[in-house]
Design a protein around this motif. Structure first.
Motif, PDB file in Angstrom:
ATOM      1  N   LEU A  14       3.733 -93.061   5.976  1.00  0.00           N
ATOM      2  CA  LEU A  14       2.887 -92.331   6.904  1.00  0.00           C
ATOM      3  C   LEU A  14       3.574 -91.029   7.291  1.00  0.00           C
ATOM      4  O   LEU A  14       4.792 -90.986   7.489  1.00  0.00           O
ATOM      5  N   ASP A  15       2.797 -89.953   7.383  1.00  0.00           N
ATOM      6  CA  ASP A  15       3.302 -88.666   7.834  1.00  0.00           C
ATOM      7  C   ASP A  15       3.232 -88.638   9.366  1.00  0.00           C
ATOM      8  O   ASP A  15       2.154 -88.826   9.934  1.00  0.00           O
ATOM      9  N   PRO A  16       4.368 -88.427  10.061  1.00  0.00           N
ATOM     10  CA  PRO A  16       4.344 -88.450  11.527  1.00  0.00           C
ATOM     11  C   PRO A  16       3.400 -87.423  12.150  1.00  0.00           C
ATOM     12  O   PRO A  16       3.005 -87.579  13.304  1.00  0.00           O
ATOM     13  N   GLU A  17       3.035 -86.382  11.400  1.00  0.00           N
ATOM     14  CA  GLU A  17       2.146 -85.352  11.942  1.00  0.00           C
ATOM     15  C   GLU A  17       0.697 -85.575  11.567  1.00  0.00           C
ATOM     16  O   GLU A  17      -0.190 -85.511  12.412  1.00  0.00           O
ATOM     17  N   HIS A  22      -3.002 -93.666  12.409  1.00  0.00           N
ATOM     18  CA  HIS A  22      -2.400 -94.966  12.080  1.00  0.00           C
ATOM     19  C   HIS A  22      -1.210 -95.295  12.967  1.00  0.00           C
ATOM     20  O   HIS A  22      -0.612 -96.372  12.810  1.00  0.00           O
ATOM     21  N   LEU A  23      -0.822 -94.388  13.864  1.00  0.00           N
ATOM     22  CA  LEU A  23       0.441 -94.519  14.585  1.00  0.00           C
ATOM     23  C   LEU A  23       0.215 -94.764  16.074  1.00  0.00           C
ATOM     24  O   LEU A  23      -0.755 -94.289  16.654  1.00  0.00           O
ATOM     25  N   CYS A  87      11.564 -95.852  20.936  1.00  0.00           N
ATOM     26  CA  CYS A  87      12.414 -95.076  20.022  1.00  0.00           C
ATOM     27  C   CYS A  87      11.726 -94.900  18.676  1.00  0.00           C
ATOM     28  O   CYS A  87      11.302 -95.859  18.047  1.00  0.00           O
ATOM     29  N   GLY A  88      11.610 -93.663  18.252  1.00  0.00           N
ATOM     30  CA  GLY A  88      10.963 -93.351  16.989  1.00  0.00           C
ATOM     31  C   GLY A  88       9.487 -93.059  17.099  1.00  0.00           C
ATOM     32  O   GLY A  88       8.871 -92.567  16.151  1.00  0.00           O
ATOM     33  N   ALA A  89       8.872 -93.372  18.254  1.00  0.00           N
ATOM     34  CA  ALA A  89       7.461 -93.043  18.485  1.00  0.00           C
ATOM     35  C   ALA A  89       7.358 -91.923  19.511  1.00  0.00           C
ATOM     36  O   ALA A  89       6.768 -90.880  19.246  1.00  0.00           O
ATOM     37  N   GLY A  90       7.951 -92.141  20.715  1.00  0.00           N
ATOM     38  CA  GLY A  90       7.927 -91.079  21.715  1.00  0.00           C
ATOM     39  C   GLY A  90       7.964 -91.619  23.129  1.00  0.00           C
ATOM     40  O   GLY A  90       8.196 -92.808  23.369  1.00  0.00           O
ATOM     41  N   GLU A  91       7.716 -90.712  24.078  1.00  0.00           N
ATOM     42  CA  GLU A  91       7.644 -91.103  25.479  1.00  0.00           C
ATOM     43  C   GLU A  91       6.335 -91.847  25.704  1.00  0.00           C
ATOM     44  O   GLU A  91       5.284 -91.451  25.201  1.00  0.00           O
ATOM     45  N   ILE A  92       6.398 -92.937  26.465  1.00  0.00           N
ATOM     46  CA  ILE A  92       5.239 -93.800  26.628  1.00  0.00           C
ATOM     47  C   ILE A  92       4.918 -93.998  28.111  1.00  0.00           C
ATOM     48  O   ILE A  92       5.781 -93.837  28.974  1.00  0.00           O
ATOM     49  N   ALA A  93       3.664 -94.351  28.369  1.00  0.00           N
ATOM     50  CA  ALA A  93       3.210 -94.620  29.729  1.00  0.00           C
ATOM     51  C   ALA A  93       1.976 -95.506  29.664  1.00  0.00           C
ATOM     52  O   ALA A  93       1.263 -95.537  28.653  1.00  0.00           O
ATOM     53  N   PRO A 104       4.926 -87.415  21.728  1.00  0.00           N
ATOM     54  CA  PRO A 104       5.470 -87.951  20.483  1.00  0.00           C
ATOM     55  C   PRO A 104       6.822 -87.334  20.121  1.00  0.00           C
ATOM     56  O   PRO A 104       7.139 -86.200  20.510  1.00  0.00           O
ATOM     57  N   CYS A 105       7.597 -88.070  19.364  1.00  0.00           N
ATOM     58  CA  CYS A 105       8.824 -87.519  18.791  1.00  0.00           C
ATOM     59  C   CYS A 105       8.475 -86.402  17.813  1.00  0.00           C
ATOM     60  O   CYS A 105       7.462 -86.475  17.123  1.00  0.00           O
TER      61      CYS A 105
END
Length: 306
Positions: A14-17, A22-23, A87-93, A104-105
């Motif tokens: 998967l492309d993070p951008e 899918h992410l 970690c690896g996804a980003g800041e979450i809430a 996102p990261c």
């Protein structure tokens, strides 16, 4: 999607951008192995909603990795008040009862011959870490390595999961495990004389069984797995190295990572500084692979068709 291939295997990531549909907050975005195609056996991995091309991000498919921000019991790990980091996804809430990635990261990708390296660094919710994922093909072997470094002043406590979705045959899977492997009595799986089997076929997305497989500290997990399109099965090796007296449990690691060294916290007690190597998935001629290592800490893994 991004691809890496040689004459034997083709790996889709998967492309993070561009693949954010899918992410989500469960799996790391960089180096997310979506599928491994074998030259003769076809796709080797599946997922809870397979073969749907649009599974829910929480379910996913392939061979992702998860750095859990909460324990399975719901206790917070990488949280600071109402915000946290996956970690690896980003800041979450939390948002209306649902968990979402709010920042996102930012990942960089560096392709090289038969492989690629993903890097990200994020400072959020009082945490500051760097994650590097490297995935390489070596003939019929796929090797994946993860390196997580804590740049913050406070310990970083988390759980790390290798999460490959292996294909089932008529709704079941069977494994040959080391004789030293142990499994608690449970209604879903059985282990006898090194042979791991399912007691029943699970029905639907929400049916299943979660159990921790036990191995002596420092002993690698090596197994052969049944596969519906590969007659000779896949070979999978998962290794957690002991360094300076550190023992780990396979599959789930509690750990606290300080700026200068890593500390692994087992379910009972605290272990000294460590270094990890993660797993190797090996498959014989005719099938394919999936996989994930670090200092501060690190894991390594491979997959090869047998």
């Amino acid at each position: 999607m991004l691809e890496v291939s040689n004459g034997e295997l083709r790996v889709e990531f998967l492309d993070p951008e561009t693949d954010r549909a899918h992410l989500g907050p469960r799996f790391a975005w960089g180096g997310y192995i979506w599928q491994v195609h074998d030259r003769s056996a076809g796709p080797l991995l599946t997922g809870p909603e397979w073969p749907s091309p649009t599974p829910l991000p929480f379910n996913g498919q392939g061979a992702p990795e998860s750095f859990r921000h909460r324990t399975r019991g719901g206790a917070p790990l990488t949280w600071n008040g109402p915000r946290g980091v996956a970690c690896g996804a980003g800041e979450i809430a939390e948002d209306g009862g649902a968990l979402r990635v709010v920042t996102p990261c930012a990942w960089s990708v560096s392709p090289f011959s038969c492989g690629a390296r993903w890097r990200t660094r994020q400072a959020a919710a009082g945490f500051d870490y760097q994650l590097e994922r490297t995935v390489e093909l070596f003939g019929r072997e796929l090797r994946s390595t993860s390196r997580l470094t804590n740049h913050g002043g406070a310990p970083l406590a988390l759980e790390w999961f290798v999460h490959p979705f292996f294909a089932l045959t008529d709704g079941r899977i069977a494994l040959d495990l080391p004789p030293s492997a142990t499994l608690p009595e449970n209604p879903g799986f059985a282990l006898a004389a090194g042979r791991f089997t399912q007691k029943r076929v699970f029905q639907g997305l929400h049916d299943g069984q979660f159990e921790l497989l036990g191995l002596p500290a420092g002993e690698p997990l090596r197994c052969r797995l049944s596969h519906p399109t590969h007659a000779r099965r896949l070979r999978h090796e998962l290794r957690a190295e002991r360094v300076r007296g550190v023992g780990q449990r396979p599959h789930v690691f509690h750990r606290a990572v300080s700026r200068r060294h890593a500390r692994a916290r087992r379910h009972a007690g605290v272990a000294p500084p460590l270094r990890f190597r993660r797993a190797a998935l090996k498959a014989p001629q005719g099938a394919g692979a999936s996989s994930s290592g670090t200092e501060s800490p690190g894991w390594s893994s491979r997959v090869r068709p047998a």
